[in-house]
Each structure stands twice: as structure tokens, then as C-alpha cells.
Motif scaffolding. Structure first.
Motif, PDB file in Angstrom:
ATOM      1  N   ILE A 181       0.928  -1.229   0.015  1.00  0.00           N
ATOM      2  CA  ILE A 181       0.101   0.042  -0.002  1.00  0.00           C
ATOM      3  C   ILE A 181       0.968   1.293  -0.016  1.00  0.00           C
ATOM      4  CG2 ILE A 181      -1.646   1.352   1.241  1.00  0.00           C
ATOM      5  CD1 ILE A 181      -2.715  -1.294   2.483  1.00  0.00           C
ATOM      6  N   GLN A 182       0.640   2.212  -1.047  1.00  0.00           N
ATOM      7  CA  GLN A 182       1.518   3.127  -0.952  1.00  0.00           C
ATOM      8  C   GLN A 182       1.075   4.125  -0.137  1.00  0.00           C
ATOM      9  OE1 GLN A 182       1.735   5.260  -4.771  1.00  0.00           O
ATOM     10  NE2 GLN A 182       3.635   5.959  -4.537  1.00  0.00           N
ATOM     11  N   LEU A 183       2.049   4.870   0.874  1.00  0.00           N
ATOM     12  CA  LEU A 183       1.725   5.808   1.613  1.00  0.00           C
ATOM     13  C   LEU A 183       1.338   7.093   1.087  1.00  0.00           C
ATOM     14  CD1 LEU A 183       4.982   5.271   3.924  1.00  0.00           C
ATOM     15  CD2 LEU A 183       2.668   4.705   4.597  1.00  0.00           C
ATOM     16  N   PRO A 184       0.462   7.951   1.672  1.00  0.00           N
ATOM     17  CA  PRO A 184      -0.243   9.095   1.266  1.00  0.00           C
ATOM     18  C   PRO A 184       1.125  10.125   0.859  1.00  0.00           C
ATOM     19  CG  PRO A 184      -1.552   8.523   3.046  1.00  0.00           C
ATOM     20  CD  PRO A 184      -0.338   7.542   2.951  1.00  0.00           C
TER      21      PRO A 184
ATOM     22  N   ASN B 272       1.159  -5.070   3.777  1.00  0.00           N
ATOM     23  CA  ASN B 272      -0.385  -5.392   4.458  1.00  0.00           C
ATOM     24  C   ASN B 272      -0.527  -6.792   4.238  1.00  0.00           C
ATOM     25  OD1 ASN B 272      -2.482  -3.680   5.743  1.00  0.00           O
ATOM     26  ND2 ASN B 272      -3.577  -4.842   4.049  1.00  0.00           N
ATOM     27  N   LEU B 273      -1.232  -7.549   5.632  1.00  0.00           N
ATOM     28  CA  LEU B 273      -1.551  -8.911   5.579  1.00  0.00           C
ATOM     29  C   LEU B 273      -2.476  -9.199   6.216  1.00  0.00           C
ATOM     30  CD1 LEU B 273      -0.567 -11.844   5.107  1.00  0.00           C
ATOM     31  CD2 LEU B 273       0.756 -11.529   7.271  1.00  0.00           C
ATOM     32  N   ALA B 274      -3.635 -10.171   5.708  1.00  0.00           N
ATOM     33  CA  ALA B 274      -4.532 -10.757   6.258  1.00  0.00           C
ATOM     34  C   ALA B 274      -4.569 -12.220   6.055  1.00  0.00           C
ATOM     35  CB  ALA B 274      -5.938 -10.376   5.769  1.00  0.00           C
ATOM     36  N   ILE B 275      -4.738 -13.178   7.391  1.00  0.00           N
ATOM     37  CA  ILE B 275      -4.847 -14.466   7.009  1.00  0.00           C
ATOM     38  C   ILE B 275      -6.056 -15.322   7.683  1.00  0.00           C
ATOM     39  CG2 ILE B 275      -3.558 -16.642   7.915  1.00  0.00           C
ATOM     40  CD1 ILE B 275      -1.080 -14.984   8.550  1.00  0.00           C
TER      41      ILE B 275
ATOM     42  N   GLN C 256      -4.102  -5.731   8.512  1.00  0.00           N
ATOM     43  CA  GLN C 256      -3.321  -4.767   9.032  1.00  0.00           C
ATOM     44  C   GLN C 256      -1.992  -4.844   8.481  1.00  0.00           C
ATOM     45  OE1 GLN C 256      -2.099  -6.136  13.127  1.00  0.00           O
ATOM     46  NE2 GLN C 256      -3.334  -7.909  12.677  1.00  0.00           N
ATOM     47  N   ARG C 257      -1.073  -3.643   8.519  1.00  0.00           N
ATOM     48  CA  ARG C 257       0.221  -3.592   8.197  1.00  0.00           C
ATOM     49  C   ARG C 257       1.010  -4.341   9.153  1.00  0.00           C
ATOM     50  NH1 ARG C 257       3.343   2.431   8.622  1.00  0.00           N
ATOM     51  NH2 ARG C 257       5.476   1.675   7.914  1.00  0.00           N
TER      52      ARG C 257
END
Length: 81
Positions: free
Chosen positions: A16-19, A27-30, A47-48
Motif C-alpha cells: 500500500i502506497q503511503l499518502p 499489508n497482510l490478512a490470514i 493490517q500493516r
């Protein structure tokens, strides 16, 4: 966002590119197996990860998130045995 199945787990990872920046974060979800095919059992909500690190490309951030996921899954397998 990339999706991959590793054993019984489904992982979603992305960069995810920072603003206002050229840097990226991982970023990850399991998700674990669920008895209901219409429901995903999130055991690690999106979450990051690697919070102290920024990456110069989306691909580097995705690779770090995937590595983090593999490490967590392996730790979980060892703890379960």
C-alpha cells in the motif's frame, strides 16, 4: 491484493502506497478454514506488518507481507504440534 492458499490457510497480501510519498508498506490478512463456505475465519485481520519498515516498491512490500505470513503459519504449526 494478492491471494494465496498455503496448506489450510488463505493469505491476502499487498503493498500500500503511503499518502504523499513514493514509499510502500506491507499489508497482510490470514484466514483459517471455516465450516461455512460463505464465511472466512480471519485469524489475522488485515493490517500493516513490518511496521518500522517502508519499501521503495509495491513488489518489495508484497514480498515482505508474504514472508511474514509464512513465518506466522510456520509458528502456528509448530505450536500446534
Amino acid at each position: 491484493m494478492r491471494t494465496e492458499t498455503i496448506g489450510d490457510y488463505e493469505i491476502e497480501y499487498s503493498g500500500i502506497q503511503l499518502p504523499d510519498s513514493e514509499n510502500w508498506v506491507a499489508n497482510l490478512a490470514i484466514y483459517a478454514p471455516s465450516t461455512n463456505p460463505m464465511h472466512r475465519n480471519d485469524i489475522f485481520p488485515s493490517q500493516r506488518v513490518a511496521v518500522d519498515t517502508v519499501f521503495s516498491s509495491e513488489q518489495e512490500a508484497e514480498a515482505e507481507a508474504r514472508t511474514f505470513a509464512l513465518s506466522m503459519i510456520e509458528k502456528g504449526r509448530k505450536a500446534g504440534t
